[in-house]
Design an enzyme around this catalytic site. Structure first.
Site, PDB file in Angstrom:
ATOM      1  N   GLY A   1       0.787  -1.222   0.000  1.00 16.91           N
ATOM      2  CA  GLY A   1       0.000   0.000   0.000  1.00 16.91           C
ATOM      3  C   GLY A   1       0.817   1.270   0.000  1.00 16.91           C
ATOM      4  O   GLY A   1       0.471   2.253  -0.666  1.00 16.91           O
TER       5      GLY A   1
ATOM      6  N   ASN B   1      -7.852   4.020   9.021  1.00 13.16           N
ATOM      7  CA  ASN B   1      -7.208   2.864   9.631  1.00 13.16           C
ATOM      8  C   ASN B   1      -7.286   2.850  11.146  1.00 13.16           C
ATOM      9  O   ASN B   1      -7.145   1.804  11.768  1.00 13.16           O
ATOM     10  CB  ASN B   1      -5.738   2.796   9.204  1.00 13.16           C
ATOM     11  CG  ASN B   1      -4.993   4.091   9.470  1.00 13.16           C
ATOM     12  OD1 ASN B   1      -5.363   5.143   8.955  1.00 13.16           O
ATOM     13  ND2 ASN B   1      -3.942   4.029  10.259  1.00 13.16           N
TER      14      ASN B   1
ATOM     15  N   GLN C   1      -7.334  -0.259   4.026  1.00 13.87           N
ATOM     16  CA  GLN C   1      -8.164  -0.840   5.085  1.00 13.87           C
ATOM     17  C   GLN C   1      -9.509  -1.338   4.575  1.00 13.87           C
ATOM     18  O   GLN C   1     -10.075  -2.284   5.123  1.00 13.87           O
ATOM     19  CB  GLN C   1      -8.389   0.180   6.205  1.00 13.87           C
ATOM     20  CG  GLN C   1      -7.143   0.527   6.993  1.00 13.87           C
ATOM     21  CD  GLN C   1      -6.577  -0.635   7.766  1.00 13.87           C
ATOM     22  OE1 GLN C   1      -7.296  -1.538   8.191  1.00 13.87           O
ATOM     23  NE2 GLN C   1      -5.270  -0.639   7.968  1.00 13.87           N
TER      24      GLN C   1
ATOM     25  N   HIS D   1      -1.542  -7.963   2.734  1.00 15.04           N
ATOM     26  CA  HIS D   1      -1.500  -8.517   4.097  1.00 15.04           C
ATOM     27  C   HIS D   1      -2.600  -7.986   5.003  1.00 15.04           C
ATOM     28  O   HIS D   1      -2.698  -8.389   6.160  1.00 15.04           O
ATOM     29  CB  HIS D   1      -0.126  -8.301   4.726  1.00 15.04           C
ATOM     30  CG  HIS D   1       0.155  -6.891   5.150  1.00 15.04           C
ATOM     31  ND1 HIS D   1       0.160  -6.504   6.472  1.00 15.04           N
ATOM     32  CD2 HIS D   1       0.443  -5.786   4.435  1.00 15.04           C
ATOM     33  CE1 HIS D   1       0.444  -5.213   6.550  1.00 15.04           C
ATOM     34  NE2 HIS D   1       0.629  -4.760   5.331  1.00 15.04           N
TER      35      HIS D   1
ATOM     36  N   CYS E   1       2.580   6.116  20.912  1.00 19.68           N
ATOM     37  CA  CYS E   1       3.623   5.824  21.897  1.00 19.68           C
ATOM     38  C   CYS E   1       4.497   4.665  21.459  1.00 19.68           C
ATOM     39  O   CYS E   1       5.691   4.636  21.747  1.00 19.68           O
ATOM     40  CB  CYS E   1       2.984   5.517  23.252  1.00 19.68           C
ATOM     41  SG  CYS E   1       1.806   4.147  23.216  1.00 19.68           S
TER      42      CYS E   1
END
Length: 392
Positions: A72, A152, A180, A202, A326
């Protein structure tokens, strides 16, 4: 840990057994280069052609419009960079949204350094692009609109058909990152007036390292990778036959089972969301209630930090992802959650769970039960929550 419950299918999915079985012969006995002129090479060439036909049919187009890529991100880069280069004599203005995947946003940032002008549209509280703002942003020098099909992170499905109609009305090319959405929801490129579409194997139980770009016939996009005549002289390099075969098989299965899979995922998604909102106080659903991907759950929990939540879920064998960045080493919360209006402290406490066909009602009931305990423990350690309770 007796069982792993995998809830990060938006990140990647396990390849189906049927996909792997279809790929295996092309590693060994049918290893041929499809560009070879000797007879055995025709097997590899036929396999590539078959996969291209399967993908084209799934989008309501013809095989000559499908170009294989490494995934993608490459497809996004190709569509955006080469459109910019090919049509810059008309103008150097591009329109996108603030919630695009970084494969789009970073590509546009690169083009800005090359002298292109990019308009980043705001979205509403559910993540929808406002159509009137999109149309108002179009200028005489606008050459491209690139808006994702579905987000996404929060799962919101954009009004792609209406965006395509606006683009066509104004003579502007329309690219959509459908990484997505492809394989999750039906897509017809002609009905939606899509000029270019990116997808990746994938994300729909196919192999990694393979994707495609749909390019509407007549667009003057140039080669993105130079060095050979493969992909009708538009993308050099020996074809990834094994990956292409796996992608074709995954697409074939995804579209044959879409109705049944979608029904199951929506039921599981909605029952999980209902329990979370009812049984855990001070949390909210991110993204639209109805126009969202069938497998997407994104919840923000006040007074906690997403990374701690993920670690404690992992200790219980639950694999999910946070709405914050994070895990990528950044202290900044998700750009998507900020764009829909969440303050930093709430955006940091977000959790994305994306379902797959192996997930069950029992799995999700266990996950909700664990979340209730974990959120309660984290809040007990939170000075923000303590202050909040004192003020009640």
């Amino acid at each position: 840990m007796s069982k792993v419950i995998y809830l990060d299918h938006a990140a990647t999915t396990p390849a189906r057994k049927e996909v792997v079985d279809a790929m295996l012969p092309y590693f060994t006995e049918d290893f041929w280069n499809p560009g070879g002129i000797y007879s055995p090479a025709s097997k590899a060439k036929e396999a590539v052609t078959k996969s291209r036909d399967i993908i084209a049919k799934s989008l309501g187009t013809t095989s000559e419009n499908i170009y294989f890529t490494a995934g993608g991100s490459e497809s996004d880069n190709w569509a955006i960079k080469e459109t910019a280069q090919a049509y810059q004599s008309k103008g150097k203005h591009i329109i996108t949204s603030k919630i695009e995947h970084h494969a789009v946003l970073h590509t546009l940032e690169y083009l800005e350094h090359q002298g292109f002008d990019v308009t980043y549209l705001d979205v509403d509280e559910n993540g929808f692009v406002r159509l009137e703002e999109l149309e108002a942003a179009i200028r005489p020098d606008t050459i491209l609109i690139t808006i994702m099909f579905a987000n996404n992170e929060i799962g919101t499905i954009e009004p792609v058909k209406e965006i395509g109609e606006i683009a066509k009305k104004h003579g502007v090319l329309f690219h959509t990152d459908a990484v997505q959405a492809y394989g999750q929801v039906p897509i017809d490129v002609d009905e939606y007036h899509i000029d270019m579409l990116s997808a990746s194997g994938h994300k729909l139980n196919g192999p990694k390292g393979i994707g495609f770009l749909y390019i509407r016939k007549g667009l003057k996009l140039r080669s993105f990778v130079h060095g050979g005549a493969q992909e009708r002289k538009r993308r050099a390099g020996t074809e990834n036959v094994t990956g292409i075969v796996g992608l074709g098989k995954a697409v074939e299965i995804a579209f044959a089972t879409m109705e049944e899979k979608t029904k199951k995922e929506i039921e599981l998604r909605d029952s999980t969301i209902k329990r979370l909102l009812a049984e855990i106080p001070y949390c909210r659903l991110n993204g639209d209630n109805e126009k969202r991907l069938p497998n997407n759950i994104n919840i923000s929990f006040q007074f906690i930090e997403g990374e701690s939540l993920l670690i404690m879920l992992d200790m219980q064998g639950i694999c999910a992802s946070s709405g914050s960045a994070c895990t990528s080493g950044s202290l900044d919360p998700s750009h998507v959650l900020l764009a829909i209006g969440l303050p930093h402290e709430i955006a940091h406490g977000s959790l994305r769970m994306t379902l797959g066909e192996e997930n069950t009602k029992e799995d999700m009931d266990f996950v909700v039960d664990q979340l209730k305990e974990i959120v309660s423990k984290l809040r007990d350690m939170s000075p923000l929550y303590e202050d909040f309770v004192k003020k009640m």
